[in-house]
Design a protein around this motif. Structure first.
Motif, PDB file in Angstrom:
ATOM      1  N   MET A  78       0.829  -1.198   0.000  1.00 23.23           N
ATOM      2  CA  MET A  78       0.000   0.000   0.000  1.00 23.23           C
ATOM      3  C   MET A  78       0.869   1.256   0.000  1.00 23.23           C
ATOM      4  SD  MET A  78      -3.083  -1.318   2.431  1.00 23.23           S
ATOM      5  CE  MET A  78      -2.080  -2.310   3.498  1.00 23.23           C
ATOM      6  N   SER A  79       2.122   1.082  -0.440  1.00 25.33           N
ATOM      7  CA  SER A  79       3.014   2.234  -0.554  1.00 25.33           C
ATOM      8  C   SER A  79       3.716   2.285  -1.917  1.00 25.33           C
ATOM      9  CB  SER A  79       4.067   2.210   0.550  1.00 25.33           C
ATOM     10  OG  SER A  79       4.834   1.036   0.472  1.00 25.33           O
ATOM     11  N   ALA A  80       3.718   1.199  -2.672  1.00 19.88           N
ATOM     12  CA  ALA A  80       4.325   1.158  -4.004  1.00 19.88           C
ATOM     13  C   ALA A  80       3.225   0.995  -5.034  1.00 19.88           C
ATOM     14  CB  ALA A  80       5.313   0.001  -4.104  1.00 19.88           C
ATOM     15  N   GLY A  81       3.204   1.862  -6.020  1.00 16.30           N
ATOM     16  CA  GLY A  81       2.179   1.795  -7.055  1.00 16.30           C
ATOM     17  C   GLY A  81       2.726   2.184  -8.414  1.00 16.30           C
ATOM     18  N   ASN A  82       1.822   2.423  -9.354  1.00 14.57           N
ATOM     19  CA  ASN A  82       2.207   2.778 -10.705  1.00 14.57           C
ATOM     20  C   ASN A  82       1.125   3.638 -11.335  1.00 14.57           C
ATOM     21  OD1 ASN A  82       3.577   2.717 -13.243  1.00 14.57           O
ATOM     22  ND2 ASN A  82       2.148   1.161 -13.899  1.00 14.57           N
ATOM     23  N   LYS A  83       1.518   4.768 -11.910  1.00 15.00           N
ATOM     24  CA  LYS A  83       0.572   5.662 -12.566  1.00 15.00           C
ATOM     25  C   LYS A  83       0.601   5.536 -14.083  1.00 15.00           C
ATOM     26  CE  LYS A  83       0.046   9.846 -11.108  1.00 15.00           C
ATOM     27  NZ  LYS A  83       0.248  11.235 -10.655  1.00 15.00           N
ATOM     28  N   SER A  84       1.603   4.861 -14.641  1.00  7.34           N
ATOM     29  CA  SER A  84       1.798   4.813 -16.090  1.00  7.34           C
ATOM     30  C   SER A  84       1.118   3.584 -16.683  1.00  7.34           C
ATOM     31  CB  SER A  84       3.289   4.777 -16.422  1.00  7.34           C
ATOM     32  OG  SER A  84       3.942   5.885 -15.861  1.00  7.34           O
ATOM     33  N   TYR A 133       8.055   1.500 -12.868  1.00  5.07           N
ATOM     34  CA  TYR A 133       8.581   2.720 -12.247  1.00  5.07           C
ATOM     35  C   TYR A 133       7.455   3.384 -11.480  1.00  5.07           C
ATOM     36  CZ  TYR A 133      10.318   7.470 -11.707  1.00  5.07           C
ATOM     37  OH  TYR A 133      10.694   8.683 -11.181  1.00  5.07           O
ATOM     38  N   ASP A 134       7.681   3.649 -10.206  1.00  2.00           N
ATOM     39  CA  ASP A 134       6.714   4.318  -9.342  1.00  2.00           C
ATOM     40  C   ASP A 134       7.029   5.813  -9.368  1.00  2.00           C
ATOM     41  OD1 ASP A 134       5.207   5.400  -7.277  1.00  2.00           O
ATOM     42  OD2 ASP A 134       5.530   3.707  -5.940  1.00  2.00           O
ATOM     43  N   LEU A 172       5.433   8.382  -7.998  1.00  2.00           N
ATOM     44  CA  LEU A 172       5.280   9.092  -6.731  1.00  2.00           C
ATOM     45  C   LEU A 172       6.452   8.871  -5.790  1.00  2.00           C
ATOM     46  CD1 LEU A 172       1.471   8.519  -6.119  1.00  2.00           C
ATOM     47  CD2 LEU A 172       2.598  10.518  -7.105  1.00  2.00           C
ATOM     48  N   ASN A 173       6.979   7.652  -5.744  1.00  2.00           N
ATOM     49  CA  ASN A 173       8.118   7.350  -4.878  1.00  2.00           C
ATOM     50  C   ASN A 173       9.465   7.503  -5.581  1.00  2.00           C
ATOM     51  OD1 ASN A 173       6.549   6.677  -2.604  1.00  2.00           O
ATOM     52  ND2 ASN A 173       6.190   4.636  -3.426  1.00  2.00           N
ATOM     53  N   MET A 174       9.430   7.679  -6.899  1.00  2.00           N
ATOM     54  CA  MET A 174      10.640   7.803  -7.733  1.00  2.00           C
ATOM     55  C   MET A 174      11.552   6.582  -7.561  1.00  2.00           C
ATOM     56  SD  MET A 174      11.436  11.864  -7.309  1.00  2.00           S
ATOM     57  CE  MET A 174      11.288  11.845  -5.536  1.00  2.00           C
ATOM     58  N   ILE A 175      10.959   5.390  -7.697  1.00  2.00           N
ATOM     59  CA  ILE A 175      11.692   4.133  -7.522  1.00  2.00           C
ATOM     60  C   ILE A 175      11.297   3.157  -8.631  1.00  2.00           C
ATOM     61  CG2 ILE A 175      12.034   2.127  -6.012  1.00  2.00           C
ATOM     62  CD1 ILE A 175      11.374   3.936  -3.641  1.00  2.00           C
ATOM     63  N   ILE A 176      12.277   2.438  -9.170  1.00  2.00           N
ATOM     64  CA  ILE A 176      12.013   1.325 -10.074  1.00  2.00           C
ATOM     65  C   ILE A 176      11.912   0.073  -9.213  1.00  2.00           C
ATOM     66  CG2 ILE A 176      12.942  -0.115 -11.928  1.00  2.00           C
ATOM     67  CD1 ILE A 176      14.240   2.415 -13.072  1.00  2.00           C
ATOM     68  N   TYR A 177      10.789  -0.642  -9.346  1.00  2.00           N
ATOM     69  CA  TYR A 177      10.534  -1.836  -8.524  1.00  2.00           C
ATOM     70  C   TYR A 177      10.586  -3.107  -9.365  1.00  2.00           C
ATOM     71  CZ  TYR A 177       8.782   0.870  -4.546  1.00  2.00           C
ATOM     72  OH  TYR A 177       8.665   1.717  -3.478  1.00  2.00           O
ATOM     73  N   ARG A 178      10.898  -4.212  -8.669  1.00  2.00           N
ATOM     74  CA  ARG A 178      10.720  -5.556  -9.225  1.00  2.00           C
ATOM     75  C   ARG A 178       9.913  -6.352  -8.204  1.00  2.00           C
ATOM     76  NH1 ARG A 178      15.830  -9.003 -10.859  1.00  2.00           N
ATOM     77  NH2 ARG A 178      16.409  -8.519  -8.725  1.00  2.00           N
ATOM     78  N   TYR A 179       8.917  -7.084  -8.707  1.00  2.00           N
ATOM     79  CA  TYR A 179       8.156  -7.977  -7.840  1.00  2.00           C
ATOM     80  C   TYR A 179       8.325  -9.382  -8.385  1.00  2.00           C
ATOM     81  CZ  TYR A 179       4.394 -10.373  -5.481  1.00  2.00           C
ATOM     82  OH  TYR A 179       3.678 -11.278  -4.740  1.00  2.00           O
ATOM     83  N   GLY A 180       9.059 -10.212  -7.648  1.00  2.00           N
ATOM     84  CA  GLY A 180       9.267 -11.617  -8.006  1.00  2.00           C
ATOM     85  C   GLY A 180       8.972 -12.451  -6.780  1.00  2.00           C
ATOM     86  N   ASP A 181      10.016 -12.776  -6.038  1.00  2.00           N
ATOM     87  CA  ASP A 181       9.841 -13.484  -4.763  1.00  2.00           C
ATOM     88  C   ASP A 181       9.302 -12.539  -3.701  1.00  2.00           C
ATOM     89  OD1 ASP A 181      10.827 -15.808  -5.909  1.00  2.00           O
ATOM     90  OD2 ASP A 181      12.889 -15.333  -5.352  1.00  2.00           O
ATOM     91  N   GLY A 182       9.548 -11.270  -3.866  1.00  2.00           N
ATOM     92  CA  GLY A 182       9.082 -10.222  -2.963  1.00  2.00           C
ATOM     93  C   GLY A 182       9.247  -8.891  -3.671  1.00  2.00           C
ATOM     94  N   PHE A 237      13.269   0.793 -19.623  1.00  2.00           N
ATOM     95  CA  PHE A 237      12.423   1.842 -19.052  1.00  2.00           C
ATOM     96  C   PHE A 237      12.704   3.146 -19.791  1.00  2.00           C
ATOM     97  CE2 PHE A 237      13.418  -1.116 -15.679  1.00  2.00           C
ATOM     98  CZ  PHE A 237      12.198  -1.327 -15.060  1.00  2.00           C
ATOM     99  N   THR A 238      11.673   3.773 -20.333  1.00  2.00           N
ATOM    100  CA  THR A 238      11.818   5.112 -20.895  1.00  2.00           C
ATOM    101  C   THR A 238      11.076   6.060 -19.973  1.00  2.00           C
ATOM    102  OG1 THR A 238      12.024   4.278 -23.149  1.00  2.00           O
ATOM    103  CG2 THR A 238      11.425   6.592 -22.891  1.00  2.00           C
ATOM    104  N   LEU A 239      11.830   6.898 -19.250  1.00  3.82           N
ATOM    105  CA  LEU A 239      11.266   7.853 -18.295  1.00  3.82           C
ATOM    106  C   LEU A 239      11.098   9.192 -18.992  1.00  3.82           C
ATOM    107  CD1 LEU A 239      13.453   7.015 -15.171  1.00  3.82           C
ATOM    108  CD2 LEU A 239      11.224   6.108 -15.769  1.00  3.82           C
TER     109      LEU A 239
END
Length: 191
Positions: free
Chosen positions: A73-79, A93-94, A96-106, A144-146
């Motif tokens: 409830m803190s990592a999301g995506n607007k794109s 890429y999030d 709002l948090n300016m972070i690139i995330y990966r979700y695999g095992d966690g 990723f194209t920012l």
């Protein structure tokens, strides 16, 4: 048949986290992303019980969309075009948090773990920034194209070396995947 939703087959997620911006099938789970959160939707989830009879007894509620569960409830995506499926997980890429995330095992904040955080927080502070992305299966990398009003850059992340590579000098407006090939466009005209 699970893609055919009748009028009353819907589920409301918590609107405090923003609208649903992405839906993506990951393994057997239907994932959803909002501006400030992401999670899973249970679609036709059933439990099978074995008893002494020859057949199996199936338990379920009879609804297509049974429930939703938040993973974060803190990592999301607007794109809308910013979530991609790689071999080792889902990437995005999030803004709002300016972070690139990966979700695999966690959930992993890749840009923080792999040394790109200071660069992103210096140049991509615009909360209206957006990202388009694609997984290039030929090179096993997430691209990723920012984009902001003043800056556009394309950053690759290699799943082979588990690191960010040198920036690319192209800045497409869309990526298109067809079979094992990846294409890009330089404008929004698809005629």
């Amino acid at each position: 048949s699970w893609t055919k939703f009748r009028v009353n087959n819907f589920i409301d997620v918590n609107s405090n986290y923003g609208p649903i911006n992405n839906l993506l099938l990951h393994g057997t789970q239907l994932m959803f992303w909002q501006d400030k959160a992401f999670g899973t939707l249970s679609v036709n989830q059933r439990s099978l019980l074995q008893d002494n009879n020859i057949g199996k007894l199936t338990l379920g509620t009879g609804e297509v969309l049974d429930r939703y569960d938040y993973i974060s409830m803190s990592a999301g995506n607007k794109s809308q075009f910013g979530v991609m499926r790689g071999n080792k997980g889902l990437y995005w890429y999030d803004t709002l948090n300016m972070i690139i995330y990966r979700y695999g095992d966690g959930l992993e904040p890749l840009s923080k773990l792999k040394g790109l955080n200071s660069y992103i927080t210096k140049y991509y502070t615009d909360r209206d920034a957006y990202c388009i992305g694609v997984f290039d299966s030929q090179y096993n990398e997430c691209v990723f194209t920012l984009n902001t009003l003043s800056r556009t850059e394309t950053i690759p992340f290699s799943e082979i070396t588990d690191s960010f590579g040198p920036f690319y000098d192209f800045s497409p407006t869309r990526y298109i995947q067809a079979y094992d090939s990846t294409y890009s466009t330089t404008n929004n005209n698809f005629t």
